[in-house]
Design a protein around this motif. Sequence first.
Motif, mmCIF file in Angstrom:
data_model
loop_
_atom_site.group_PDB
_atom_site.id
_atom_site.type_symbol
_atom_site.label_atom_id
_atom_site.label_comp_id
_atom_site.label_asym_id
_atom_site.label_seq_id
_atom_site.Cartn_x
_atom_site.Cartn_y
_atom_site.Cartn_z
ATOM 1 N N TYR A 132 -7.147 3.935 -5.287
ATOM 2 C CA TYR A 132 -7.168 2.944 -6.759
ATOM 3 C C TYR A 132 -5.783 2.010 -6.544
ATOM 4 N N THR A 133 -6.036 1.056 -7.362
ATOM 5 C CA THR A 133 -4.928 -0.212 -7.093
ATOM 6 C C THR A 133 -4.293 -0.212 -8.374
ATOM 7 N N PHE A 134 -2.848 0.230 -8.226
ATOM 8 C CA PHE A 134 -1.973 0.353 -9.212
ATOM 9 C C PHE A 134 -1.375 -1.119 -9.156
ATOM 10 N N THR B 24 0.900 -1.262 -0.025
ATOM 11 C CA THR B 24 -0.137 0.053 0.184
ATOM 12 C C THR B 24 0.805 1.260 0.070
ATOM 13 N N ASP B 25 0.334 2.381 -0.580
ATOM 14 C CA ASP B 25 1.245 3.621 -0.603
ATOM 15 C C ASP B 25 0.013 4.672 -0.450
ATOM 16 N N LYS C 282 -3.506 10.782 -9.408
ATOM 17 C CA LYS C 282 -4.831 10.164 -9.151
ATOM 18 C C LYS C 282 -5.331 10.665 -7.941
ATOM 19 N N ASP D 232 5.812 4.308 -9.625
ATOM 20 C CA ASP D 232 4.788 4.804 -10.337
ATOM 21 C C ASP D 232 4.037 6.055 -9.380
ATOM 22 N N HIS D 233 5.153 6.360 -8.467
ATOM 23 C CA HIS D 233 4.371 7.392 -7.400
ATOM 24 C C HIS D 233 3.892 8.724 -7.999
ATOM 25 N N SER E 85 -0.177 -2.370 -5.794
ATOM 26 C CA SER E 85 -0.261 -1.449 -4.663
ATOM 27 C C SER E 85 -1.567 -0.911 -4.591
ATOM 28 N N GLU F 169 2.221 8.914 -10.543
ATOM 29 C CA GLU F 169 1.094 8.360 -11.225
ATOM 30 C C GLU F 169 -0.003 8.603 -10.016
ATOM 31 N N ILE F 170 0.433 7.966 -8.809
ATOM 32 C CA ILE F 170 -0.440 7.947 -7.698
ATOM 33 C C ILE F 170 -0.746 9.302 -7.279
ATOM 34 N N ALA G 216 -3.433 2.181 -3.579
ATOM 35 C CA ALA G 216 -3.141 3.415 -2.932
ATOM 36 C C ALA G 216 -4.220 4.051 -2.032
#
Lengths: 213, 213
Positions: A68-70, A4-5, A127, A120-121, A83, A123-124, A85
């Motif tokens: 959202y789940t990446f 998780t992030d 979002k 890909d943080h 992850s 991108e997180i 998020a």
Amino acid sequence: VIATDVAIFSVQNSALHVLLIQMKKSPFSGMWALPGGLIHSNETPDAAAKRHLAEKAGLTNTYLEQLYTFGRVDRDPFGRVVSVAYMSLIPSSKFNLKTTQEYAGVQWFPIFALPKLAYDHSEIISKALERLRSKLEYTNIVYGLLPREFTLSDLQRAYETILMAEIDKRNFRRKILGLGLVTPLRKKTAGSANRPARLFKFATRKPTFVNIL
Amino acid sequence: VIATDVAIFSVQNSALHVLLIQMKKSPFSGMWALPGGLIHSNETPDAAAKRHLAEKAGLTNTYLEQLYTFGRVDRDPFGRVVSVAYMSLIPSSKFNLKTTQEYAGVQWFPIFALPKLAYDHSEIISKALERLRSKLEYTNIVYGLLPREFTLSDLQRAYETILMAEIDKRNFRRKILGLGLVTPLRKKTAGSANRPARLFKFATRKPTFVNIL
DNA sequence: GCAAAAGTGTTATCCGTACACCCATGG
DNA sequence: CCATGGGTGTACGGATAACACTTTTGC
């Protein structure tokens, strides 16, 4: 493997900030990342997000919402990690940042001056920003960003900062008061070189749907 | 272990339906569930959802959107499984349901007459319904539920069915046409015992934000 | 008295809503 | 000619948007 992030937002000095952690291990050494980590097998994603928030940033009892789940296959160079998020909001007052041995540092960054991000943080964060902006308009979640007592100008500044728009003061106040979103206190600010402002608190600090803008 | 489940919606005979699969293995033998399954280690969650949609229901090229990730520790009696849930929309025309050996059956159920559901799938369906209802109001995703050509009454019926509300025909048409959501074709329906209706198509079949209601 | 932010009303416009009748077709 | 759904305009009311000046305080 599932992790998780958490994208943690806060408004400071009329600028929206995100909390980032500086990494030690390669290949991301020196780069910054969202606080986060693995979800244990006896732990829900929500609990894991709360735990990492507490362990990595010393934050508890904040607004927290799944985002959202990446799952890009190559998002983590160490192997496959999906992850889940989260987005978290904290009042500008909570500054007790805690740093751990595991990381080189913890720091707030303005949204418009982010450093190089790991994984890909970025991108997180995009979002999360999108979600934050849209939810500001149809829910009362701003409460997550303000302290228990605040002025209507504080509230308006939070909206203006995040939405990057100017809002008319009179219309804003009429709207907010008409919705019963906040309740006035018998107190006023003091000590500033200008007219004291009435303090308010939120009518409720639970997520609620309300048409604000 | 990480899996995906898909809530597939369709409007048939003025009722909103979900596609369910009947399970064979205990402890859920005879109960119904959402189509879904594991996410492979070289596969994104999106790809896994598409794959299960194709394998378990014979559906391809549908509207597909990630919904929420469900992670209750005890949600699967066989062990810890976190599920990335998706929502899919299909036009009432696509009926080519395919059934596989693995399951006892595949069937559409009206939203208000669901059978006993396995796992936490009724929770997933609730979340999907909520998302569908709210997105109908601020995006153009109805396009996922209608065939390429349709009448304005078809469109209105889809809205009324899902939102469980009656909508004024004149106001609805004014709104939809004013938004440029649909473009008229040079064709009309024929063969029904009433006045032929003009056919329309969607201006775009990509998700777009538009204030509809 | 001056700088700085707080506080306060009115008007015009737009948008949502309510509402009823005629039209084209198949049988 | 009748049943069925298709198609169309107007008027009202509430919400939104635009707009400027006075008040209170610290220095």
